[in-house]
Write an enzyme that holds these catalytic residues in place. Structure first.
Site, PDB file in Angstrom:
ATOM      1  N   CYS A 183       0.799  -1.228   0.000  1.00  0.00           N
ATOM      2  CA  CYS A 183       0.000   0.000   0.000  1.00  0.00           C
ATOM      3  C   CYS A 183       0.828   1.272   0.000  1.00  0.00           C
ATOM      4  O   CYS A 183       0.286   2.351  -0.124  1.00  0.00           O
ATOM      5  CB  CYS A 183      -0.922   0.015   1.214  1.00  0.00           C
ATOM      6  SG  CYS A 183      -0.044  -0.038   2.799  1.00  0.00           S
ATOM      7  N   ARG A 234      -9.914   0.323   5.604  1.00  0.00           N
ATOM      8  CA  ARG A 234      -9.233  -0.219   4.434  1.00  0.00           C
ATOM      9  C   ARG A 234     -10.211  -0.347   3.265  1.00  0.00           C
ATOM     10  O   ARG A 234     -11.426  -0.463   3.457  1.00  0.00           O
ATOM     11  CB  ARG A 234      -8.628  -1.596   4.746  1.00  0.00           C
ATOM     12  CG  ARG A 234      -7.422  -1.563   5.692  1.00  0.00           C
ATOM     13  CD  ARG A 234      -6.257  -0.838   5.057  1.00  0.00           C
ATOM     14  NE  ARG A 234      -5.034  -0.866   5.830  1.00  0.00           N
ATOM     15  CZ  ARG A 234      -4.647   0.069   6.680  1.00  0.00           C
ATOM     16  NH1 ARG A 234      -5.447   1.110   6.912  1.00  0.00           N
ATOM     17  NH2 ARG A 234      -3.501  -0.009   7.325  1.00  0.00           N
ATOM     18  N   ARG A 280      -9.241   1.214  11.984  1.00  0.00           N
ATOM     19  CA  ARG A 280      -8.434   0.752  10.848  1.00  0.00           C
ATOM     20  C   ARG A 280      -9.322   0.625   9.608  1.00  0.00           C
ATOM     21  O   ARG A 280      -9.970  -0.405   9.387  1.00  0.00           O
ATOM     22  CB  ARG A 280      -7.775  -0.585  11.178  1.00  0.00           C
ATOM     23  CG  ARG A 280      -6.633  -0.946  10.229  1.00  0.00           C
ATOM     24  CD  ARG A 280      -5.954  -2.245  10.642  1.00  0.00           C
ATOM     25  NE  ARG A 280      -4.765  -2.500   9.863  1.00  0.00           N
ATOM     26  CZ  ARG A 280      -3.534  -2.070  10.158  1.00  0.00           C
ATOM     27  NH1 ARG A 280      -3.358  -1.347  11.247  1.00  0.00           N
ATOM     28  NH2 ARG A 280      -2.501  -2.350   9.398  1.00  0.00           N
ATOM     29  N   GLU A 289      -7.172  -6.229  -0.949  1.00  0.00           N
ATOM     30  CA  GLU A 289      -7.225  -5.239   0.129  1.00  0.00           C
ATOM     31  C   GLU A 289      -6.140  -4.194  -0.071  1.00  0.00           C
ATOM     32  O   GLU A 289      -5.051  -4.500  -0.562  1.00  0.00           O
ATOM     33  CB  GLU A 289      -7.033  -5.953   1.477  1.00  0.00           C
ATOM     34  CG  GLU A 289      -7.035  -5.059   2.705  1.00  0.00           C
ATOM     35  CD  GLU A 289      -5.627  -4.687   3.187  1.00  0.00           C
ATOM     36  OE1 GLU A 289      -5.529  -3.949   4.187  1.00  0.00           O
ATOM     37  OE2 GLU A 289      -4.632  -5.104   2.551  1.00  0.00           O
TER      38      GLU A 289
END
Length: 416
Positions: A168, A260, A258, A215
């Site tokens: 990422c 995502r 968190r 993801e």
């Protein structure tokens, strides 16, 4: 010397040699030999046996005085890798589907998909320390650099699902800012990292899995004025796959904020674009940070006076400048900030208050719990700092499991 004694002596030598091999050749980006051998040991697939024996002979070359025959190589296999009973997360006895685990990290996707009776038939992760943790828990060494043809050639022809949390850094807010400050390119202009997505696309195009499950960071959707995400979506749709995405927060499963981006797609040649996939509805369940904490913690996790003073002074300095930088003293009855891969440096984003003491960092076990890993997950296969990096880079396992349940349910529904 009778034959039994010769075999016993040879076994003893191989056992000693295997200990040496662990330290020099079994892990790393170009580890395709040891990776394939471990995949064979776990699966016992006949298609891998010949190559596994040949690679074992190559690994043993120079370590034994005896002639390294096929029989010697087969003998070595039982010493080089874990026995089935020593693996915390074995493959399901009666798998219902197959999947591959790309950019596998330490196996968050694998735990989640095995919970739905999926069999992982190929894994890839280039970081040698993550490979060690992965091996400790699954008994399998992931293949290394997925950009290399030597790695890709071992991907099985057929599998049902491709899973991957591809790197990422090129798309994250922090990663983009850092690259700009250094005068470096980001997104798809970052050849080393940004283009890794296109290797996923190539694998999907070649192997045609029924579905993919990807993801990435929240910022992927808006990066470069939405251009990056547009390219990802259009690339996958051009391969004749549907495309579903949603930004979801792990805080409903673990006490950590968190967010995502999750992307799921299904082969239109199989499902005709008629699949009824929906991301799971998540109940706003109250999570408490204190629930993941251990009762007795080594004093080494408590911040030194010097570090605690530095963090407080640093926070004051940036507050005066109008910046939001500073440490995060976590509300024990609330949730924490997002744990990052830099947590090993000072633990500043998630500090735990202590009565009459300086705050402390998370333990490795607590870091694992913060990402939803079960307590029988092995966290000490690497150093403390490496463990922090690994959990900071990982996924929230129960969130992956919740989405995975919908993916598998859709994947196994026949379209009329």
């Amino acid at each position: 010397m009778i034959a039994e004694e010769k075999v016993s002596l040879l076994s003893s030598k191989i056992h000693i040699v295997s200990e040496k091999l662990w330290k020099v050749v079994l892990f790393g980006p170009d580890n395709y030999r040891s990776a394939l051998i471990s995949h064979y040991v776990r699966s016992r697939k006949k298609s891998l046996k010949k190559t596994a024996i040949q690679f074992t002979k190559e690994l043993l070359d120079g370590y034994l005085d005896e002639e390294i025959t096929n029989a010697v190589a087969e003998e070595a296999l039982q010493y080089l890798f874990k026995f089935d009973e020593d693996i915390p997360f074995p493959k399901p006895a009666f798998p219902k589907f197959t999947f591959i685990d790309l950019f596998a990290g330490i196996g968050g996707f694998r735990i989640a998909m095995q919970a739905h009776q999926g069999e992982c038939i190929f894994s890839s992760e280039w970081d040698k320390y993550a490979q060690r943790t992965y091996y400790a828990n699954f008994g399998e060494i992931p293949f290394g650099d997925i950009t290399k043809e030597e790695t890709k050639r071992w991907i099985p022809d057929k599998f049902d699902l491709l899973c991957g949390g591809f790197p990422c850094q090129p798309f994250s807010i922090a990663g983009v800012s850092k690259k700009i400050s250094l005068g470096r390119l980001h997104g798809f202009d970052d050849v080393k990292q940004g283009n890794l997505f296109f290797h996923i696309a190539d694998i999907i195009q070649k192997h045609r899995p029924k579905a993919f499950f990807l993801e990435n960071v929240k910022n992927l959707v808006t990066h470069d004025k939405h251009k990056t995400f547009k390219v990802i979506k259009e690339t996958l749709e051009a391969l004749d796959y549907s495309f579903h995405f949603k930004i979801m927060n792990g805080k409903y499963f673990v006490p950590q904020n968190r967010e995502r981006t999750f992307m799921v797609g299904f082969d239109k040649n199989v499902y005709k674009g008629k699949e009824n996939f929906q991301f799971p509805d998540i109940t706003d369940t109250k999570r408490k940070f204190k629930d993941i904490l251990q009762n007795k913690v080594n004093p080494k996790y408590t911040l030194s006076d010097h570090l605690w003073k530095y963090l407080q002074d640093y926070a004051v300095k940036h507050k005066e400048k109008g910046n939001g930088f500073g440490f995060g003293l976590t509300d024990l009855n609330g949730i924490s900030r997002t744990m990052s891969a830099r947590y090993y440096k000072d633990g500043s984003e998630i500090l735990i208050p202590q009565k009459d003491k300086n705050p402390r960092r998370l333990t490795e076990r607590e870091a694992a719990r913060l990402q939803g890993y079960p307590d029988h997950y092995i966290v000490n296969a690497v150093s403390m700092n490496q463990s922090y990096k690994q959990f900071g880079n990982s996924v929230v396992v129960p969130l992956i499991e919740a989405i995975g349940e919908k993916v598998v349910e859709t994947m196994q529904t026949k379209i009329k």
